[in-house]
Design an enzyme around this catalytic site. Structure first.
Site, PDB file in Angstrom:
ATOM      1  CG  ASP A   1     -18.916  22.552  31.252  1.00 27.38           C
ATOM      2  OD1 ASP A   1     -18.416  23.386  30.451  1.00 27.38           O
ATOM      3  OD2 ASP A   1     -20.122  22.545  31.537  1.00 27.38           O
TER       4      ASP A   1
ATOM      5  CB  CYS B   1      18.109  -4.277  -4.681  1.00 28.30           C
ATOM      6  SG  CYS B   1      19.795  -4.120  -4.155  1.00 28.30           S
TER       7      CYS B   1
ATOM      8  CB  CYS C   1      22.637  -2.204  -6.155  1.00 32.56           C
ATOM      9  SG  CYS C   1      22.004  -3.844  -5.776  1.00 32.56           S
TER      10      CYS C   1
ATOM     11  CG  ASP D   1     -16.785  26.734  31.037  1.00 29.78           C
ATOM     12  OD1 ASP D   1     -16.485  25.823  30.239  1.00 29.78           O
ATOM     13  OD2 ASP D   1     -17.083  26.540  32.221  1.00 29.78           O
TER      14      ASP D   1
ATOM     15  CG  ASP E   1     -18.593  27.268  35.588  1.00 30.04           C
ATOM     16  OD1 ASP E   1     -19.151  28.344  35.859  1.00 30.04           O
ATOM     17  OD2 ASP E   1     -19.129  26.351  34.938  1.00 30.04           O
TER      18      ASP E   1
END
Lengths: 119, 742
Positions: B630, B21, B18, B634, B431
């Site tokens: 890795d 508050c 309200c 790549d 790889d």
């Protein structure tokens, strides 16, 4: 009597189709400023359709009131965005929609459903 | 609790209801020392405070004024979530018990025929009391279905709540109607269904509770990761070692870790040495040796020595935080296979409602008497037995468990789609350098000529090579360091392009290079030549050394194959996947390594920029291709593959180009990832088939399709139990994945 009951049944089916599928007016909202509150409660997002502008950063503040575990996650599948929603505590999702289009957001089980429309 | 003193803070106050508050809270906060301005947002339920004041002080003040405030940041989210879940679970159980007990009472009085006949006033009154009792169960234990259904309905939406509310609501309304107007239905149809309504509510609450329990287990992987984070750290402050909460550790803090303790944050070792168990993060079972300047990772366990390290990553920047974040995000994504279920879910509930209406039609037009009874039983059964939950849960719940399981093995899956694709691979491209091999050349053979020693050979070679930047030269220098050899200075270092190097060692000429260089200089290699050929066959690169025109010996250098590469490749092949090696090396060397590790095929002499093309070529042949590399050199190939695996060294989790990151260097991670993905995919399929199958079989049976042939009708109570069980079954099946061992 028989005809009346059958007619009521047919009307009921027509109503279901119209109300749940054809009727499109869901609770819609356009983001004012950059942030909007979305209440998660009783099986729905409110508002459930949100309009945003392309390229503009937005913050969706999800406020989960529902303790049902279904509502604990919100997923934007096509945007690769997701969040776990705590109960009673807002969770901010801030991002910039780069693409135009309609992006659905749902709970994990796709029962809660909403849509982000980027224009 | 957080004690930061930001200049501007936001708190969430859940119970601002309200306008008055707003005043109360504003006054309370304004009275605090340090507060410059306060603004309460009624709509947002937030309190915005400017000024130098600690957050816990603010929360305290608001709590004292009678409201519940919490931080807007989600730090301790998971413990509070667990508490909420537990509370919700207990609530569901309580509701189950209440609904169950009332149901039993109603069943008892019905079966034992304890109440007077409905046509008498006494009977109407007693059944009226039962009706109210059932209404109590419907509102107390089933209230959420009704409010949920209503809200959804208003929003032109329908969900499981809608079905449960409709089913139980119809049963109660009809029964109450019969109680009030017993004369309006024929005698044989004069039956009430209060027990049906309450038992359904009991079953569904029980189902929800069980489902919740089982669901909690699906996120165990995340809980385990969060649990790795220690709560405190021992740091050096003003010369003393003090224990502080982990949130207060700042960058560059010097942290002490004793044997048996967890490392609190990420950092770099500055004093001491130890072995650290990183298995819970990387899946690597053997403790890793750590010495000065080595990186240590928060959440890993110090096994042996005590050491100090400098904090380099704290809070949300630690590797562990990134891992948790990544796993959580991945758990929330859905693979393609789940999309169909989503589509069906979106139209499921209204469809079931239409089927319910059609069922009513069928029984009304073609059913036997008493029509009303048959209509009621079948319609309610259809509404109750349909289970959208099982359908909706089928995919995501398995993904949750599968992604979590993978994380346990040091395999981080970025998206659900990657999980699905990894389960459907036909070819894995590896790889060579850094993936199959260690990626770091080392001296693996030393062969001396008569009259020279290994030490002499290595000292001279290293003294020369220390001036070179070639990766092979590095291996030679490293080998001399390991043997503790002292290097001498050399003069007139000169590279002979493509062949080797020349330098002056003292006054003597040193040559290091290939056999061609030696032949050009007229050196007789003798037995060294045949040894060189042997080593070449093993994939080693040979460097000859000569001093003053006399051969000193040779060094064999190779990039050693990781010890478990061969086994991992075999595992992949066993699961029906073709393994291809990709390398920039020449065909001979590549062929040797390919033979040693047992790949099905190899592609050699590929320039780094062409790796992605090779992947595309394989895809054009219809292969579903994974690329393992890795993640640095790549990246395009990883991105181009159906699934890109980045093989990490420890905890570099943020490899963007990869769909799956392996935290340990072993290729077994790929085999694990494939096995877990296959198992998860199978689990999803089981769930989907189960959920689709259940609904497509159960709904017609509930509608009474068997009745004309067998006279069997499904009781709505059984429908309720089946429905509750179906979603529990899906979650339980997904949980089986937790015991899976790749």
């Amino acid at each position: 009597m028989g005809i009346v009951v059958n007619l009521i049944g047919v009307l009921l089916i027509v109503f279901i189709i119209w109300w749940f599928w054809l009727y499109k007016k869901q609770s819609e909202a356009t983001i004012q400023g950059s942030s909007i509150d979305i209440i998660v409660d009783s099986g729905i997002y409110e508002p459930s359709v949100i309009h945003a502008k392309q390229g503009q950063e937005i913050t969706l503040r999800f406020i989960r009131k529902d303790s049902n575990p279904c509502s604990e996650k919100v997923l934007f599948n096509d945007l690769d965005i997701s969040a776990d929603l705590p109960i009673g505590k807002p969770h901010n999702l801030t991002f910039t929609p780069d693409e135009k289009g309609e992006f659905e957001f749902t709970c994990q089980m796709a029962m809660y459903r909403g849509k982000l429309i980027v224009e | 609790m957080n004690t930061k003193t930001d200049k501007y803070q936001r708190l969430y106050v859940s119970d601002i209801s309200c306008a008055s508050c707003v005043n109360t809270i504003e006054t309370a906060v304004r009275a605090l020392p340090g507060v410059e301005d306060v603004e309460v947002n009624f709509a947002e339920r937030t309190v915005n405070v400017s000024g130098d004041v600690a957050e816990d002080v603010l929360i305290n003040a608001i709590t004292k004024s009678g409201y519940t405030a919490s931080s807007l940041e989600d730090n301790s989210e998971d413990t509070s979530k667990e508490n909420q879940e537990l509370a919700h679970y207990k609530e569901l159980l309580k509701k189950t018990i209440v609904a169950g007990v009332v149901s039993l009472v109603i069943v008892a009085v019905t079966m034992l025929d304890l109440l007077p006949d409905l046509t008498t006033f006494k009977g109407q009154f007693s059944w009226g009391v039962i009706s109210l009792l059932a209404l109590f169960v419907l509102t107390y234990a089933g209230g959420r279905f009704f409010t949920g259904a209503l809200k959804s309905f208003k929003n032109h939406n329908a969900n499981m709540d809608t079905l449960v509310a409709l089913g139980t609501g119809v049963a109660w309304l009809y029964s109450t109607f019969v109680v009030i107007f017993p004369g309006s239905v024929s005698e044989i149809a004069r039956h009430v269904y209060f027990d049906t309504a309450t038992l359904i509510i009991a079953f569904i609450n029980l189902g929800s509770a069980l489902e919740m329990r089982a669901r909690g287990k699906t996120s165990e992987a995340i809980k385990r990761l969060i649990g790795l984070q220690p709560k405190t750290a021992r740091v050096l402050r003003e010369g003393n070692e003090v224990d502080i909460p982990i949130e207060q550790v700042v960058m560059d803090d010097i942290v002490r870790v004793r044997p048996g303790e967890k490392i609190p944050v990420d950092g770099e070792l500055t004093e001491g040495s130890s072995h650290v168990d990183e298995s819970m993060l990387t899946g690597e079972p053997i403790p890793v040796s750590k010495k000065i300047r080595d990186k240590v990772v928060g959440g890993s366990v110090n096994k042996s020595g005590s050491f100090l390290f400098k904090a380099t990553h704290i809070g949300k920047d630690t590797a562990l935080s990134h891992i948790i974040d990544m796993v959580r995000k991945a758990q929330n994504t859905k693979p393609e296979i789940g999309r169909l279920a989503d589509k069906v879910s979106s139209i499921f509930v209204p469809t079931v409602m239409i089927i319910a209406v059609l069922t009513m039609h069928a029984w009304f037009n073609f059913g036997p008497d008493p029509k009303l009874t048959y209509i009621l039983v079948t319609t309610v059964a259809v509404l109750i037995i349909a289970c959208p939950c099982a359908l909706g849960l089928a995919t995501p719940i398995s993904v949750m468990v599968g992604v979590g399981k993978a994380a346990e093995y040091g395999v981080l899956i970025r998206k659900g789609d990657a999980l699905q694709k990894a389960g459907q691979l036909t070819t894995v491209v590896l790889d060579k350098t850094g993936t199959i091999t260690e990626g770091k050349p080392v001296v693996t053979a030393l062969e001396t000529s008569e009259g020279s020693s290994e030490e002499e050979l290595l000292t001279i070679a290293a003294s020369v090579e220390v001036n070179s930047e070639h990766p092979l030269a590095e291996a030679v220098v490293e080998a001399s360091k390991e043997k503790g050899l002292e290097l001498s200075s050399i003069e007139s270092f000169e590279a002979i392009s493509g062949h080797g190097v020349r330098a002056l060692y003292g006054q003597k000429e040193v040559l290091l290079g290939n056999s061609k260089l030696m032949e050009d200089k007229g050196l007789k290699l003798g037995s060294l030549q045949s040894r060189s050929e042997e080593l070449s066959k093993l994939g080693q690169t040979v460097i000859f050394a000569s001093l003053d025109g006399n051969p000193l010996g040779l060094l064999g250098i190779s990039d050693p194959i990781k010890t478990d590469s061969k086994d991992a490749i075999k595992r992949l092949q066993h699961s029906g996947i073709k393994v291809v090696m990709l390398t920039g090396d020449n065909r001979d060397t590549a062929g040797t390594v390919a033979n040693l590790v047992g790949v099905d095929d190899f592609i050699a002499e590929v320039l780094p920029q062409d790796k992605a093309n090779e992947i595309t070529k394989l895809q054009e042949r219809g292969e579903k291709v994974a690329m393992v590399g890795d993640g640095i050199n790549d990246a395009p190939a990883l991105a181009g593959a159906d699934v890109g695996f980045a093989i990490g060294t420890g905890t570099d989790v943020a490899i963007e180009s990869a769909d799956i990151t392996l935290m340990r260097g072993s290729l077994n991670g790929v085999a694990d990832a494939v096995a877990i993905s296959k198992a998860t995919l199978r689990n999803i399929k089981e769930n989907l088939i189960g959920a689709f199958g259940y609904n497509t079989l159960a709904i017609p049976i509930a509608a009474g399709i068997l009745y004309p042939f067998t006279g069997i009708l499904l009781s709505p109570i059984i429908a309720g139990a089946a429905m509750a069980l179906s979603s529990v079954t899906v979650v339980t099946n997904a949980n089986r994945l937790r015991w899976f061992k790749p």
